[in-house]
Write an enzyme that holds these catalytic residues in place. Structure first.
Site: not given
Ligand code: 13P
Length: 250
Positions: A9, A11, A94, A96, A166, A172, A212
């Protein structure tokens, strides 16, 4: 044994020329694997990435899509728009997007239905925040997200969905869930799918871990009973790292 599904991904990273260079460099490495390799790229890279990935075994996905077919939705992209240029996969829900762009379990469900109807394969993200984890709410959160996301589908539709577990605190941050914790959460997600659609379908659904994932931890994650693949953020931006992840067995 199911083949692993390893998706990057990107992003909001990578310009078209960078995307094409990345795919040219990855292709000879990806060609030696039986596993499914997917890159989910920004909209502006889709066309270029699809061109670069022609005649390779690298599949291309988008990172979001709207659930309506067409209309006055400035800035949005429909499933048909993705499908007609040969995009195969799309990430839906996702964290985010849930946290920064107000996506809800209900819009995730609508997007999944629209994607499946169009023939796109959704990669659906679920996962808990650090606070939810610390309050012992992980199971409740991930099973509720799964339940609402998958409501109103047929068995064969569910079998075409990839779920990515996730945990938000692992994204991250360099903090990976332990392989055991990731596997246990994935088992809970699978049990929820079994409650809704039966054990056979639940067993067939690919459930990835994301958060990660790096060359140094992928082998252990993939050795677990229920982890069918990975959704990789940061480490998918570097060809060497992503190649090592794909070559996890070596
Ligand atoms: P990182 O691999 O950078 O933690 O990102 C995970 C992720 O959000 C993939 O969708």
């Amino acid at each position: 044994m199911k083949k692993k599904v390893i998706a990057g991904n990107w992003k909001m990273n990578m310009l078209p020329n960078e995307a094409m260079k990345f795919i040219d460099e990855l292709a000879p490495i990806a060609k030696n694997t039986e596993d499914e390799i997917i890159l989910c790229v920004p909209y502006t890279d889709l066309f270029y990435s699809l061109l670069a990935a022609q005649k390779t075994n690298i599949k291309i996905g988008a990172q979001n899509v709207h659930y309506e077919e067409k209309g006055a939705y400035t800035g949005e992209v429909s499933c048909q728009m993705l499908k007609c240029i040969n995009v195969e996969y799309v990430i839906i829900g996702h964290s985010e997007r849930r946290l920064m762009f107000n996506e809800t379990d209900e819009t995730v469900n609508k997007k999944i239905k629209a994607a499946l109807k169009t023939g796109l394969k959704p990669i659906v993200c679920v996962g808990e925040t650090l606070e939810q984890k610390e309050n012992g709410k992980t199971k409740e959160i991930i099973t509720t997200q799964t339940k609402i996301a998958l409501e109103g589908l047929t068995n064969s539709q569910v079998e075409n969905i990839i779920i990515a577990y996730e945990p938000i605190w692992a994204i991250g941050t360099g903090k990976t869930a332990t392989a055991e914790d990731a596997n246990n959460s994935i088992i809970e997600i699978r049990q929820e799918i079994a409650k809704m659609y039966g054990q056979e379908t639940a067993t067939r659904v690919i459930i990835q871990y994301g958060g990660s994932v790096k060359p140094k931890n992928v082998k252990e994650l993939f050795s677990m009973s229920d982890i069918d693949g990975a959704l990789v953020g940061g480490a998918s931006l570097n060809v060497e790292d992503f190649a090592q992840i794909i070559n996890y067995e070596n």
